[in-house]
Design a protein around this motif. Structure first.
Motif, PDB file in Angstrom:
ATOM      1  N   GLU A 265      -1.997  23.430  68.634  1.00  0.00           N
ATOM      2  CA  GLU A 265      -1.961  23.486  67.173  1.00  0.00           C
ATOM      3  C   GLU A 265      -2.089  24.918  66.668  1.00  0.00           C
ATOM      4  N   VAL A 266      -2.897  25.723  67.361  1.00  0.00           N
ATOM      5  CA  VAL A 266      -3.020  27.138  66.985  1.00  0.00           C
ATOM      6  C   VAL A 266      -1.731  27.881  67.319  1.00  0.00           C
ATOM      7  N   ALA A 267      -1.163  27.596  68.490  1.00  0.00           N
ATOM      8  CA  ALA A 267       0.032  28.312  68.940  1.00  0.00           C
ATOM      9  C   ALA A 267       1.225  28.068  68.020  1.00  0.00           C
ATOM     10  N   THR A 268       1.310  26.877  67.411  1.00  0.00           N
ATOM     11  CA  THR A 268       2.486  26.539  66.599  1.00  0.00           C
ATOM     12  C   THR A 268       2.305  26.839  65.111  1.00  0.00           C
ATOM     13  N   LEU A 282      -1.409  24.075  57.016  1.00  0.00           N
ATOM     14  CA  LEU A 282      -0.744  22.873  57.522  1.00  0.00           C
ATOM     15  C   LEU A 282      -0.811  22.885  59.041  1.00  0.00           C
ATOM     16  N   VAL A 283      -1.410  21.850  59.621  1.00  0.00           N
ATOM     17  CA  VAL A 283      -1.580  21.758  61.074  1.00  0.00           C
ATOM     18  C   VAL A 283      -0.664  20.675  61.606  1.00  0.00           C
ATOM     19  N   ARG A 284       0.127  21.031  62.611  1.00  0.00           N
ATOM     20  CA  ARG A 284       0.995  20.054  63.282  1.00  0.00           C
ATOM     21  C   ARG A 284       0.206  19.453  64.438  1.00  0.00           C
ATOM     22  N   ALA A 285      -0.357  18.290  64.186  1.00  0.00           N
ATOM     23  CA  ALA A 285      -1.320  17.711  65.109  1.00  0.00           C
ATOM     24  C   ALA A 285      -0.639  16.795  66.115  1.00  0.00           C
ATOM     25  N   LYS A 286      -1.466  16.270  67.005  1.00  0.00           N
ATOM     26  CA  LYS A 286      -0.998  15.365  68.046  1.00  0.00           C
ATOM     27  C   LYS A 286      -0.432  14.086  67.422  1.00  0.00           C
ATOM     28  N   GLY A 287       0.556  13.509  68.095  1.00  0.00           N
ATOM     29  CA  GLY A 287       1.157  12.287  67.572  1.00  0.00           C
ATOM     30  C   GLY A 287       2.049  12.525  66.364  1.00  0.00           C
ATOM     31  N   GLY A 379     -14.020  12.110  63.001  1.00  0.00           N
ATOM     32  CA  GLY A 379     -12.688  11.687  63.446  1.00  0.00           C
ATOM     33  C   GLY A 379     -11.594  12.141  62.506  1.00  0.00           C
ATOM     34  N   GLN A 380     -11.888  12.138  61.208  1.00  0.00           N
ATOM     35  CA  GLN A 380     -10.905  12.597  60.229  1.00  0.00           C
ATOM     36  C   GLN A 380     -10.661  14.103  60.364  1.00  0.00           C
ATOM     37  N   LEU A 381     -11.741  14.862  60.579  1.00  0.00           N
ATOM     38  CA  LEU A 381     -11.591  16.307  60.733  1.00  0.00           C
ATOM     39  C   LEU A 381     -10.824  16.653  62.001  1.00  0.00           C
ATOM     40  N   LEU A 382     -11.111  15.938  63.092  1.00  0.00           N
ATOM     41  CA  LEU A 382     -10.463  16.231  64.378  1.00  0.00           C
ATOM     42  C   LEU A 382      -9.119  15.536  64.533  1.00  0.00           C
ATOM     43  N   ARG A 383      -8.730  14.740  63.540  1.00  0.00           N
ATOM     44  CA  ARG A 383      -7.423  14.095  63.510  1.00  0.00           C
ATOM     45  C   ARG A 383      -7.247  13.111  64.670  1.00  0.00           C
ATOM     46  N   HIS A 384      -8.303  12.323  64.929  1.00  0.00           N
ATOM     47  CA  HIS A 384      -8.244  11.301  65.969  1.00  0.00           C
ATOM     48  C   HIS A 384      -7.519  10.070  65.443  1.00  0.00           C
ATOM     49  N   GLU A 385      -6.591   9.553  66.212  1.00  0.00           N
ATOM     50  CA  GLU A 385      -5.905   8.325  65.814  1.00  0.00           C
ATOM     51  C   GLU A 385      -6.717   7.089  66.184  1.00  0.00           C
ATOM     52  N   ASN A 386      -7.539   7.202  67.231  1.00  0.00           N
ATOM     53  CA  ASN A 386      -8.313   6.070  67.719  1.00  0.00           C
ATOM     54  C   ASN A 386      -9.797   6.344  67.491  1.00  0.00           C
TER      55      ASN A 386
END
Length: 413
Positions: A265-268, A282-287, A379-386
């Motif tokens: 996420e940092v690299a992109t 704007l963070v392009r997160a997992k999933g 979980g919201q801050l770390l962008r966890h889906e599960n």
């Protein structure tokens, strides 16, 4: 002395420019300037090209016969006369690329594709089009499938229909303990996907995916590795902020520590992802998530310092770019992980299960939990889906877990 001033005073450049390959030299030096080489780098490139042209002339060879084989021959010859520097091969490859772009020499022939790569290309198309996997997820299957094909299908596509249940089971038994339990599970997941693909496209008449053994691994069995707030601060304090490279790395580590971003996420991150008016990024997160996150003031200040004083001039829109030429963005999160590893090493922190960017993510979650944040907020801050992914941090809240313990029937011991 800038590039234009140096070239105006360089006798070597004037001599090459007025020679038989003057137009080519002008195009070459324009590319060198575009790549951002300093004065010493320009001189080295011109010196290499000058030596190459003289070497070709003495051997009565034309420039239109220059290719990778001739490049290596010249470097071998030059190594006997003087030392070879790390950037010499790149400088000559830059000339080789220019000659092909201007049609002076033909394009290099494409190397033959190995049989296992031909199979994997079709498998990758299946994962992308039928299963909807992201490119990074597809690439994770490559090492597993390549090794499987080399051991079980050495003849390539001809052997795909000959795979049997015993071949699959024996392969898993041989390699399941090669690394960690998580790697064993990932291997089995990749094998199941590949065997489903073989049955789907008719390459193998047997539905072999169900015969892949399962690897037992209890969920949430491990405690997350984390650093204390004092250790995180020590890592930040030990970053060398007297140099441009150090200030860039400090901004990266600070972003990992304050926002819990993943390395990729940092690299992109790009310059366009930061909204300075609202103080968000704007963070392009997992999933394939795209999440706009608030930017802490210290993170914003570190980024501003880097952008104003230390970021090299480049057409690349990535936020963080290489300090060495060419000044482009990082190809993956591996570079961010290495920066985090070096920061931990400088601070003298060792003995952790994770020695990379992810340990700052665990540390942030643990500190937030101990400060009173709920698992839902973390979980919201770390962008966890599960939610189960966030639930593992409950195990590090020892004080909170003590309130759930029942009294010992025999009283205090």
């Amino acid at each position: 002395m800038d590039a234009e001033e140096y070239l105006g005073k360089s006798r070597l450049f004037r001599r090459l420019k007025n020679g038989p390959h003057g137009q080519l030299i002008e195009l070459y030096i324009a590319r060198v300037v575009k790549d951002g080489l300093a004065r010493q780098g320009m001189w080295r490139c011109l010196n290499l090209v000058s030596g190459l042209l003289s070497w070709l002339s003495r051997r009565h060879r034309e420039l239109n016969g220059f290719d990778e084989r001739v490049l290596e021959q010249y470097l071998t010859y030059r190594a006997h006369k003087q030392s070879i520097q790390p950037g010499d091969r790149a400088a000559l490859k830059r000339l080789l690329s220019l000659l092909r772009d201007t049609n002076v020499i033909p394009r290099a022939p494409l190397p033959p594709i190995p049989p296992e790569d031909q199979i994997f290309r079709k498998f990758a198309g299946y994962l992308r089009d039928e299963r909807g996997l992201a490119p990074k997820s597809i690439l994770r299957h490559l090492p597993v499938i390549r090794r499987f094909l080399r051991e079980v299908c050495p003849a390539g596509a001809v052997d795909l229909g000959k795979i049997r249940q015993d071949d699959v089971v024996r392969y898993v038994e041989r390699h399941v303990h090669d690394s960690s339990v998580a790697s064993g599970k990932a291997m089995c997941t990749a094998l199941r996907a590949f065997l489903r693909y073989l049955y789907y496209n008719g390459s193998n008449p047997l539905a072999l995916a169900e015969c892949v053994p399962s690897v037992r691994r209890w969920k949430l069995a491990n405690l997350p590795t984390y650093l204390s707030a004092a250790q995180v601060q020590k890592v930040l304090d030990d970053c060398d902020r007297t140099t441009g490279l150090g200030r860039r790395d400090y901004a990266i580590v600070l972003m990992l520590a304050r926002l819990g971003l993943r390395a990729s996420e940092v690299a992109t991150l790009t310059l366009d992802d930061i909204d300075w008016r609202s103080g968000t990024m704007l963070v392009r997160a997992k999933g394939r998530q795209q999440v706009r996150m608030p930017m802490p003031s210290d993170v914003g200040a570190a980024i501003v310092t880097y952008l104003r004083n230390d970021r090299p001039v480049s057409s690349c829109r990535r936020l963080f770019i290489r300090t060495l030429v060419p000044h482009v963005g990082f190809t993956s999160g591996c570079a961010i992980t290495m920066i985090a590893q070096m920061a931990l090493k400088r601070a003298g922190i060792s003995g952790c299960a994770h020695q990379g960017a992810h340990i700052f993510r665990h540390s942030l979650a643990t500190e937030l939990l101990r400060s009173g944040a709920t698992l839902s907020q973390i979980g919201q801050l770390l962008r966890h889906e599960n939610h189960d992914t966030t639930r593992i941090y409950a195990k590090v809240d020892i004080a909170g877990l003590r309130t759930l313990g029942l009294p010992w029937p025999g009283g205090l011991q």
